[in-house]
Scaffold this motif. Structure first.
Motif, PDB file in Angstrom:
ATOM      1  N   TYR A  17     -28.820 -27.184 -39.142  1.00  0.00           N
ATOM      2  CA  TYR A  17     -28.094 -28.076 -38.240  1.00  0.00           C
ATOM      3  C   TYR A  17     -27.942 -27.432 -36.867  1.00  0.00           C
ATOM      4  O   TYR A  17     -28.104 -28.082 -35.844  1.00  0.00           O
ATOM      5  CB  TYR A  17     -26.731 -28.426 -38.859  1.00  0.00           C
ATOM      6  N   TYR A  21     -29.319 -28.812 -33.340  1.00  0.00           N
ATOM      7  CA  TYR A  21     -28.345 -29.023 -32.261  1.00  0.00           C
ATOM      8  C   TYR A  21     -28.757 -28.265 -30.996  1.00  0.00           C
ATOM      9  O   TYR A  21     -28.725 -28.826 -29.894  1.00  0.00           O
ATOM     10  CB  TYR A  21     -26.949 -28.582 -32.714  1.00  0.00           C
ATOM     11  N   HIS A  25     -29.495 -30.033 -27.530  1.00  0.00           N
ATOM     12  CA  HIS A  25     -28.591 -29.679 -26.426  1.00  0.00           C
ATOM     13  C   HIS A  25     -29.396 -29.214 -25.211  1.00  0.00           C
ATOM     14  O   HIS A  25     -29.125 -29.611 -24.071  1.00  0.00           O
ATOM     15  CB  HIS A  25     -27.619 -28.588 -26.893  1.00  0.00           C
ATOM     16  N   ALA A  59     -25.807 -32.792 -36.761  1.00  0.00           N
ATOM     17  CA  ALA A  59     -26.166 -32.345 -35.410  1.00  0.00           C
ATOM     18  C   ALA A  59     -25.902 -33.439 -34.389  1.00  0.00           C
ATOM     19  O   ALA A  59     -25.331 -33.179 -33.309  1.00  0.00           O
ATOM     20  CB  ALA A  59     -27.639 -31.927 -35.373  1.00  0.00           C
ATOM     21  N   LYS A  62     -22.163 -33.833 -33.585  1.00  0.00           N
ATOM     22  CA  LYS A  62     -21.633 -32.837 -32.658  1.00  0.00           C
ATOM     23  C   LYS A  62     -22.042 -33.165 -31.224  1.00  0.00           C
ATOM     24  O   LYS A  62     -21.235 -33.025 -30.291  1.00  0.00           O
ATOM     25  CB  LYS A  62     -22.114 -31.435 -33.031  1.00  0.00           C
ATOM     26  N   LEU A  63     -23.275 -33.604 -31.026  1.00  0.00           N
ATOM     27  CA  LEU A  63     -23.731 -34.000 -29.695  1.00  0.00           C
ATOM     28  C   LEU A  63     -22.900 -35.168 -29.167  1.00  0.00           C
ATOM     29  O   LEU A  63     -22.552 -35.209 -27.979  1.00  0.00           O
ATOM     30  CB  LEU A  63     -25.211 -34.393 -29.737  1.00  0.00           C
TER      31      LEU A  63
END
Length: 375
Positions: A17, A21, A25, A59, A62-63
């Protein structure tokens, strides 16, 4: 399943993950994927990385929490971050890449960014997808704008570049320009690269020293790295008196990569190279495809075939505990040294008269993918 094994699986899912990410990102904050652009779908990310649906969703969540993407029900996921507003007040350095590889791009970009942002520069990123037409469009845009310097990864760098007029204009305007990963044979620019030919020589030598004489290879023919790696391979065979066999060498390019690395494509490669006791492969991504193919046929590395590769990609899904012997790609350091050298060039009005190139020394990551055999 024991407690330790459960924890190990949990740790690996966490690493997966985090890798996804980090990749996403970097793509968003660097501007490779622009504000309001559609982000790759969950199924496409699952296919690209080979991860579970839950890992991909974690992932993306979280973004979304960080405001980098917005998910629209029934439509998909969209980028919601505008890097142009963040960077508009700072002088610009252009970064032109042929790809944004999931295992190389984030670390190389981090190295470049860490150095340039320290000196107050913003980075404008563009990706050609290895298309020379796209390279020309970007260079034309650069020449209409205002950049302090350029870092360029060549597209289809195995061949002479047709955008000669644009590169001549860059030199005429005295825009400091440094190539990264490769360079063009018909262009005079300095570059920062791996020592691809020497790395390949050392990997081939390792196979020969372990008794292998029937050695095959899978190489990419439309970029300079693939040609340099092939050159090191055949030079080593010659130096050690090992017979070269045309049928043992398989080639692919950017355009036919998906077809050549499909199960059918790999089967055609295998039919030609099945007598080989060892293979040298263009990079770790291709090596992983090849190992998966072999496993499906009941063949194993290194028991049935030894395997060496390039990039030290730190791919998480090691096949049955196989750790590839691989030439180490400097990743972060490559980006940082490229940026440092460009900064020196930008401070030097006579940069065209000096040499800012750098080649990394050969380093091989040890592994268990090579087996010693009798001659």
């Amino acid at each position: 399943m024991g407690k330790a094994e459960v924890m190990s699986n949990m740790d690996q899912e966490c690493l997966k993950y985090q890798k996804l990410y980090n990749w996403a990102h970097t793509l968003i904050t660097s501007g490779v994927i622009k504000n309001m652009d559609k982000f790759p779908s969950e199924p496409s990310l699952q296919k690209k990385f080979g991860y579970s649906r839950q890992t991909v969703r974690t992932a993306l969540q979280k973004l979304e929490e960080e405001g980098l993407v917005t998910r629209v029900r029934g439509s998909g996921t969209y980028v919601s971050y505008d890097c142009s507003k963040v960077n508009e007040e700072r002088p610009q350095v252009g970064l032109l890449l042929s790809y944004y590889s999931d295992y190389l791009f984030p670390r190389v970009y981090d190295g470049i960014e860490s150095c340039l942002t320290e000196k107050g520069y913003a980075i404008e990123v563009a990706v050609t997808k290895n298309r020379l037409n796209d390279e020309a469009i970007y260079l034309e845009g650069i020449l209409k704008g205002d950049v302090s310097g350029l870092i360029i990864e060549g597209s289809r760098s195995a061949f002479p570049n047709p955008n000669i007029r644009l590169y001549k204009e860059i030199k005429r305007r005295n825009i400091p320009t440094l190539f990264i990963h490769n360079h063009y044979e018909n262009m005079v620019f300095d570059s920062v690269e791996m020592s691809d030919e020497k790395c390949s020589y050392e990997l081939t030598k390792l196979l020969i020293e372990n008794g292998h004489r029937r050695i095959g290879g899978i190489f990419k023919y439309d970029d300079m790295q693939g040609i340099e790696r092939y050159k090191g391979f055949i030079q080593c065979l010659s130096d050690y008196g090992v017979k070269f066999d045309d049928d043992y060498i398989r080639w692919y390019s950017t355009k036919d990569m998906e077809e050549k690395l499909s199960k059918k494509g790999l089967l055609r490669m295998y039919r030609r190279t099945k007598d080989c006791t060892a293979m040298i492969v263009y990079n770790d991504e291709v090596a992983n495809y090849y190992m998966d193919f072999l496993e499906e046929r009941g063949l194993h590395v290194p028991e049935d075939v030894s395997l060496v590769s390039f990039d030290d990609a730190e791919l998480l899904d090691a096949n049955n505990g196989v750790q590839l012997v691989s030439a180490i790609h400097p990743k972060y350091q490559l980006g940082r040294i490229t940026a440092k050298n460009l900064l020196r060039m930008m401070e030097d009005e006579k940069w065209q008269e000096k040499n800012y190139s750098y080649r990394f020394p050969v380093k091989i990551k040890e592994g268990n993918s090579v087996q010693k055999i009798g001659r």
